[in-house]
Design a protein around this motif. Structure first.
Motif, PDB file in Angstrom:
ATOM      1  N   PHE A  99       0.620  -1.109   0.133  1.00 31.52           N
ATOM      2  CA  PHE A  99      -0.043   0.059   0.081  1.00 31.52           C
ATOM      3  C   PHE A  99       0.945   1.132   0.225  1.00 31.52           C
ATOM      4  CE2 PHE A  99       0.701  -1.520   4.327  1.00 31.52           C
ATOM      5  CZ  PHE A  99       1.190  -0.524   4.795  1.00 31.52           C
ATOM      6  N   ASP A 100       0.173   2.316  -0.309  1.00 29.40           N
ATOM      7  CA  ASP A 100       0.864   3.465  -0.327  1.00 29.40           C
ATOM      8  C   ASP A 100       1.476   3.957   1.115  1.00 29.40           C
ATOM      9  OD1 ASP A 100       1.829   6.458  -0.080  1.00 29.40           O
ATOM     10  OD2 ASP A 100      -0.297   7.041  -0.538  1.00 29.40           O
ATOM     11  N   HIS A 102       2.546   6.358   2.782  1.00 34.12           N
ATOM     12  CA  HIS A 102       2.243   7.533   3.356  1.00 34.12           C
ATOM     13  C   HIS A 102       0.820   7.669   3.721  1.00 34.12           C
ATOM     14  CE1 HIS A 102       6.152   8.847   2.491  1.00 34.12           C
ATOM     15  NE2 HIS A 102       6.116   8.954   1.213  1.00 34.12           N
ATOM     16  N   PHE A 103       0.010   6.584   3.385  1.00 35.00           N
ATOM     17  CA  PHE A 103      -1.454   6.441   3.809  1.00 35.00           C
ATOM     18  C   PHE A 103      -1.675   6.899   5.111  1.00 35.00           C
ATOM     19  CE2 PHE A 103      -5.968   5.602   3.836  1.00 35.00           C
ATOM     20  CZ  PHE A 103      -6.378   5.916   2.644  1.00 35.00           C
ATOM     21  N   PRO A 104      -2.758   7.840   5.521  1.00 36.01           N
ATOM     22  CA  PRO A 104      -2.634   8.122   7.084  1.00 36.01           C
ATOM     23  C   PRO A 104      -3.548   7.169   7.677  1.00 36.01           C
ATOM     24  CG  PRO A 104      -3.769   9.576   5.840  1.00 36.01           C
ATOM     25  CD  PRO A 104      -3.419   8.752   4.864  1.00 36.01           C
ATOM     26  N   LEU A 105      -2.889   6.000   8.246  1.00 39.19           N
ATOM     27  CA  LEU A 105      -3.761   4.859   8.791  1.00 39.19           C
ATOM     28  C   LEU A 105      -3.145   4.350  10.046  1.00 39.19           C
ATOM     29  CD1 LEU A 105      -6.703   4.243   8.066  1.00 39.19           C
ATOM     30  CD2 LEU A 105      -5.829   2.346   6.714  1.00 39.19           C
ATOM     31  N   ALA A 106      -3.636   4.234  11.213  1.00 34.99           N
ATOM     32  CA  ALA A 106      -3.058   3.545  12.298  1.00 34.99           C
ATOM     33  C   ALA A 106      -3.651   2.001  12.059  1.00 34.99           C
ATOM     34  CB  ALA A 106      -3.581   4.016  13.666  1.00 34.99           C
ATOM     35  N   GLU A 109      -7.033   1.208  13.158  1.00 36.12           N
ATOM     36  CA  GLU A 109      -7.935   1.757  12.043  1.00 36.12           C
ATOM     37  C   GLU A 109      -8.197   0.943  10.933  1.00 36.12           C
ATOM     38  OE1 GLU A 109      -8.165   6.680  12.561  1.00 36.12           O
ATOM     39  OE2 GLU A 109      -6.265   5.598  11.648  1.00 36.12           O
ATOM     40  N   LEU A 110      -6.843   0.433  10.495  1.00 38.29           N
ATOM     41  CA  LEU A 110      -6.895  -0.632   9.128  1.00 38.29           C
ATOM     42  C   LEU A 110      -7.648  -1.838   9.631  1.00 38.29           C
ATOM     43  CD1 LEU A 110      -6.013  -1.593   6.294  1.00 38.29           C
ATOM     44  CD2 LEU A 110      -3.855  -2.636   7.783  1.00 38.29           C
ATOM     45  N   ARG A 149       1.289   3.889  12.768  1.00 37.22           N
ATOM     46  CA  ARG A 149       0.948   4.154  11.562  1.00 37.22           C
ATOM     47  C   ARG A 149       1.253   2.916  10.533  1.00 37.22           C
ATOM     48  NH1 ARG A 149       0.152   9.591   8.534  1.00 37.22           N
ATOM     49  NH2 ARG A 149       1.694   8.906   6.913  1.00 37.22           N
ATOM     50  N   ILE A 150       0.449   2.627   9.774  1.00 39.71           N
ATOM     51  CA  ILE A 150       0.967   1.209   9.049  1.00 39.71           C
ATOM     52  C   ILE A 150       1.989   1.561   8.071  1.00 39.71           C
ATOM     53  CG2 ILE A 150      -1.475   0.249   8.890  1.00 39.71           C
ATOM     54  CD1 ILE A 150      -1.870   1.575   6.107  1.00 39.71           C
ATOM     55  N   GLN A 152       4.805   2.625   8.918  1.00 45.78           N
ATOM     56  CA  GLN A 152       6.121   2.744   9.697  1.00 45.78           C
ATOM     57  C   GLN A 152       6.279   1.019  10.062  1.00 45.78           C
ATOM     58  OE1 GLN A 152       4.526   5.124  12.962  1.00 45.78           O
ATOM     59  NE2 GLN A 152       5.384   6.749  11.985  1.00 45.78           N
TER      60      GLN A 152
END
Lengths: 269, 272
Positions: A99-100, A102-106, A109-110, A149-150, A152
């Motif tokens: 996935f991207d 930089h997508f802002p997702l913890a 949340e995913l 964050r996903i 990381q």
């Protein structure tokens, strides 16, 4: 130990997925030819075969994402066209972890996205949904990274997160497409161990595309060899892996088996 | 010190209260819709629709109808046109947007020349004139803005789902195509409601900059959404206040504030 009466019950396991005379064509070439097989509840199936052998195509056809040329597919006894219990089915695609970043997702949340489906459109997730999210994180051993964050995460953590997302809806069957590519051997073993746990303790039917033949022959109950056509075999001590694999990979492949004991390769306890 | 006294004096005027209220609603809707636009990699959609909306404004002025209503109609037609071209394989997303942008904008030019040239009113739609926003405009902005915010709030998790992984969303029985179309209609509505506030030329800045700044902070999705909305409203109110005090173009100051916030967050990310 399993006594005979239990064996009797196991033998009569209900078929979950029935594929008959399936043909799938992709960009004008036949990718799946005359596939016939049945998967029963609780099966743990390794799908192996050369690249381009149609493994991903087969899964996409079963999930009704790709159209098929011919044949019938029945999931939980229903024809795939009219099948509606998609909550029972989970799928972790090959590209899931690409996935991207930089997508802002913890992580939390995913995983919660796994609870979003047709039945709760336009409503917020309930407390029981978040409880399922926490349980799923806990089961996959990733509670400690829930707020990360996903982007990381390491490769192994990403895989476990995506399996947690697949599990959070309590599926009865789960399809995984090469989930361990690019991950170190130790992490792969832990991952297969988790899947075995799922299969044994929750009775979830698992179909996994993999190139890890050791994991297939040591951990799983059936092996499906694919090279346009499908050949399925039950994994028993009498099974000669060489015979099974040669049919899929062709005569020119040479297999070297090191005759390790599976217990020594996977030290579970 | 004088500036603070000036702000309190301005706050007593109704036109200024209207400007702040309308601006805040527009900024909130723009920042929220814009974050999804960025993540769907469709930021140019915003610019395309805005230019098409220009055609709608010209049509409204020509017919003597409220231009916000005609541009709403034209923008919705543009969204439907873009999604039709995409679905039928006539054009990829970006080329479909380019086609609509050019057709809409030239339609506007033709109508203007037929009407006998540019006038002051048209100028206010191109570059916004929030300090002259009247009661009717404020009501239209509020209705469109609050509807957008409500729809986003209700379908928040589904929009996130189709944005992150469309295939998986489809497998889960989420109506992906319907939601994508609904979202694009929200983009059109958001742009149209912002026309009076910031103008068609600069509205894309209000859509993209707050979300982009928020993305620099490496927050969760919820955190990023809240930060984007916060940055949008901050840029808007700062822009309105500064432009009123120093008597310079409001939309210009709004964009500069938003760009300044982006610069700060980008530096913060570098230092982190």
């Amino acid at each position: 130990m399993i006594d005979n009466s239990q064996l009797g019950v196991m033998k009569e396991k209900t078929p979950i997925l029935e594929v008959s005379n399936l043909y799938v064509t992709r960009s004008n070439s036949l990718v799946v030819e005359h596939a016939n097989f049945t998967i029963h509840q609780g099966d743990y199936v390794g799908i192996v075969g050369p690249n381009g052998g149609g493994k991903t195509t087969l899964i996409l056809a079963i999930l009704n994402i790709l159209p098929r040329t011919k044949g019938t597919i029945r999931l939980f006894g229903q024809n795939i066209e009219s099948f509606s219990d998609w909550e029972k089915v989970a799928y972790v695609p090959q590209h899931a972890i690409n996935f991207d970043p930089h997508f802002p997702l913890a992580v939390r949340e995913l995983v919660a996205l796994g609870r979003v489906n047709r039945s709760n459109i336009g409503r917020t997730l309930k407390r029981k949904d978040w409880k399922a999210v926490d349980e799923s994180l806990d089961f996959m051993g990733i509670s400690d990274i829930a707020d990360k964050r996903i982007g990381q995460l390491s490769g192994g953590q990403k895989q476990r997160v995506f399996v947690a997302k697949a599990l959070v809806r309590n599926p009865e069957i789960i399809f995984l497409d090469e989930p361990v590519v690019g991950v170190d051997a130790g992490t792969q073993e832990k991952f297969y161990k988790k899947l075995s746990d799922l299969n044994v303790t929750r009775g979830i039917t698992i179909l996994i595309v993999t190139h890890d033949l050791t994991a297939v022959f040591c951990r799983m109950s059936k092996v499906m060899c694919m090279n346009r056509w499908v050949n399925m075999a039950e994994i028993t001590t009498a099974l000669e892996p060489d015979d099974v694999l040669r049919k899929a990979y062709g005569e020119h492949f040479h297999f070297v088996f090191h005759k390790h004991k599976c217990e020594r390769i996977f030290e579970d306890e | 010190m004088n500036e603070i006294v000036e702000i309190f004096r301005l706050l007593e005027f109704q036109f200024f209260q209207h400007a702040l209220l309308g601006g805040t609603i527009a900024a909130l809707a723009c920042a929220w819709v814009g974050l999804f636009l960025i993540l769907r990699k469709e930021a140019m959609m915003g610019d395309g629709i805005a230019h098409t909306a220009f055609g709608g404004i010209a049509l409204g002025l020509f017919l003597g109808v409220n231009p916000i209503l005609t541009s709403l109609l034209v923008s919705i037609l543009a969204v439907l046109g873009i999604s039709y071209m995409r679905r039928k394989g006539l054009a990829q997303s970006d080329s479909a947007i380019a086609v609509m942008l050019a057709v809409g904008f030239s339609a506007g030019l033709i109508i203007i020349s037929l009407a006998g040239g540019f006038n002051v009113e048209l100028f206010s739609f191109l570059f916004g004139s929030i300090l002259t926003i009247d009661q009717t405009d404020l009501i239209i902005v509020s209705i469109l803005g609050i509807s957008t915010i409500l729809v986003l709030g209700i379908f928040y998790k589904e929009l996130l789902s189709i944005t992150f992984d469309e295939e998986d969303a489809r497998l889960m029985g989420i109506p992906v195509r319907l939601l994508s179309l609904a979202f694009n209609l929200l983009v059109a509505i958001t742009i149209v409601l912002s026309i009076k506030v910031i103008g068609v030329i600069l509205v894309v800045a209000l859509l993209v900059l707050p979300g982009l700044s928020a993305l620099q902070l490496n927050l969760s999705f919820k955190g990023t959404t809240l930060a984007a909305i916060g940055f949008g409203i901050l840029s808007m109110t700062t822009g309105i206040l500064l432009s009123a005090i120093y008597n310079v173009a409001t939309s210009g100051v709004i964009v500069f504030t938003a760009a300044g916030i982006f610069l700060f967050t980008a530096i913060y990310r570098r230092l982190e």
